[in-house]
Enzyme design. Structure first.
Site, short mmCIF file in Angstrom:
data_model
loop_
_atom_site.label_atom_id
_atom_site.label_comp_id
_atom_site.label_asym_id
_atom_site.label_seq_id
_atom_site.Cartn_x
_atom_site.Cartn_y
_atom_site.Cartn_z
N LYS A 144 0.86 -1.19 0.00
CA LYS A 144 0.00 0.00 0.00
C LYS A 144 0.89 1.24 0.00
O LYS A 144 1.04 1.96 1.00
CB LYS A 144 -0.95 -0.02 1.20
CG LYS A 144 -2.16 0.90 1.02
CD LYS A 144 -3.23 0.57 2.02
CE LYS A 144 -4.34 1.62 2.07
NZ LYS A 144 -5.17 1.68 0.87
N LEU A 200 -4.05 -5.31 -4.01
CA LEU A 200 -3.90 -4.99 -2.60
C LEU A 200 -4.69 -6.02 -1.78
O LEU A 200 -5.83 -6.32 -2.13
CB LEU A 200 -4.44 -3.58 -2.33
CG LEU A 200 -4.14 -3.07 -0.94
CD1 LEU A 200 -2.67 -2.62 -0.84
CD2 LEU A 200 -5.04 -1.91 -0.57
N1 PLP Z 1 -7.27 -1.86 -3.84
C1 PLP Z 1 -6.70 -0.65 -3.90
C2 PLP Z 1 -5.78 -0.35 -5.03
C3 PLP Z 1 -6.97 0.32 -2.92
O1 PLP Z 1 -6.38 1.52 -2.99
C4 PLP Z 1 -7.87 0.01 -1.88
C5 PLP Z 1 -8.18 0.99 -0.83
O2 PLP Z 1 -7.64 2.04 -0.78
C6 PLP Z 1 -8.46 -1.25 -1.85
C7 PLP Z 1 -8.13 -2.17 -2.83
C8 PLP Z 1 -9.41 -1.64 -0.76
O3 PLP Z 1 -8.71 -1.89 0.44
P1 PLP Z 1 -9.38 -1.76 1.88
O4 PLP Z 1 -10.54 -2.70 1.87
O5 PLP Z 1 -8.31 -2.19 2.80
O6 PLP Z 1 -9.79 -0.35 2.05
#
Ligand code: PLP
Length: 285
Positions: free
Chosen positions: A149, A206
């Site tokens: 991230k 992610l």
């Molecule tokens: N994928 C990406 C590229 C993201 O930036 C995010 C959230 O910012 C997510 C997935 C979703 O992640 P989360 O459920 O941890 O917010």
């Protein structure tokens, strides 16, 4: 006035200043998190901090903060910003050197930053009240470390903008093999014949906290089958339902992909059941 945390103090956001030599600014050399907080109740706190610590270790950034240090900061930020529906943004960058040089600097302290922003109330499992989403699609042109991230989000920003310019809420991304990866700021799911399917974890996406919680909640409940496997774009286009998930959206029902309706073009029954389960169990994590 919104209150931010910078390095070791709580200050009005307008007074927060960072050096232009900060590697977060010059290189996008940092890790971030967004944790929802509803009336002072943090959602998925441990999982978010675990992911941030994984990211920091993945990029070799050493910071001696424990979970309780982060919790203390999040709780103070929530209180000082009114304890409403807040997204708590946390960022650690490798800090500010006295020169611009790619190699990791020695003896430079990381920059730690936190602030809050207002988010909507969480969705309720009600088809008439839930927001529905429309998406574009695009080949995923980001880097090969999408599991980190990173604050280097230009690739995501450009993909988000593609959908936005077409009047859509998000952009679903696919790799060179025409397989779904995720969306520019969300994870992605399809539903076919009652089975919920999402691409497997790996370097192409992610490890979303909402994704992981949802898969776990559905598996524990057992009434809806879940598969983590490769999803082709043909499957996306033939799906009965498509969902995008993120911490601030929870489960977002997608009603059109590239202007073509998903299923009957309305929010689906499996979404309703899944969001109801998610709403009941999300504070278990
Ligand atoms: N994928 C990406 C590229 C993201 O930036 C995010 C959230 O910012 C997510 C997935 C979703 O992640 P989360 O459920 O941890 O917010």
């Amino acid at each position: 006035m919104s209150i931010a945390f910078l390095n070791d103090s709580y200050i009005p956001i307008t007074e927060a200043k960072i050096s232009p030599l900060d590697r977060g600014f010059l290189f996008g050399d940092g890790i971030y998190e967004v944790i929802p907080s509803y009336q002072g109740k943090l959602l998925g706190f441990k999982a978010h901090i675990d992911r941030m610590l994984d990211g920091l270790s993945g990029i070799g950034l050493k910071l001696n903060w424990s979970h309780s240090d982060w919790q203390d900061m999040c709780e103070k930020l929530a209180v000082q910003n009114g304890n409403g529906n807040l997204g708590i943004y946390l960022q650690v960058s490798r800090g500010a050197d006295i020169k611009r040089y790619h190699a990791f600097p020695e003896a430079v302290s990381p920059t730690v930053f936190g602030f809050t922003f207002d988010i909507p109330s969480p969705p309720v499992a009600d088809k008439n009240r839930a927001k529905s989403y429309t998406v574009s699609t695009s080949e995923d042109l980001r880097w090969q470390r999408c599991h980190i991230k990173s604050t280097a989000l230009l690739g995501n920003v450009l993909h988000f903008q593609e959908g936005y310019d077409q009047g859509n809420d998000e952009t679903l991304l696919y790799n060179k093999r025409n397989e779904l990866t995720e969306a520019s700021a969300c994870n992605a799911f399809i539903v076919k014949d009652g089975v919920v399917i999402t691409p497997p974890l790996g370097n192409q996406l992610l490890p979303g906290i909402t994704r992981n919680m949802l898969v776990d909640i559905l598996r524990k409940d057992g009434s809806i089958n879940v598969e983590e496997r490769v999803v082709t774009m043909e499957e996306v286009r033939g799906a009965d339902e498509v969902w995008i998930t993120s911490s601030t959206k929870e489960i977002g029902a997608v009603v059109s992909v590239d202007d073509a309706p998903v299923g009957d073009g309305k929010i689906g029954d499996v979404w309703l059941a899944a969001q109801a389960l998610f709403s009941s169990h999300k504070y278990d994590y």
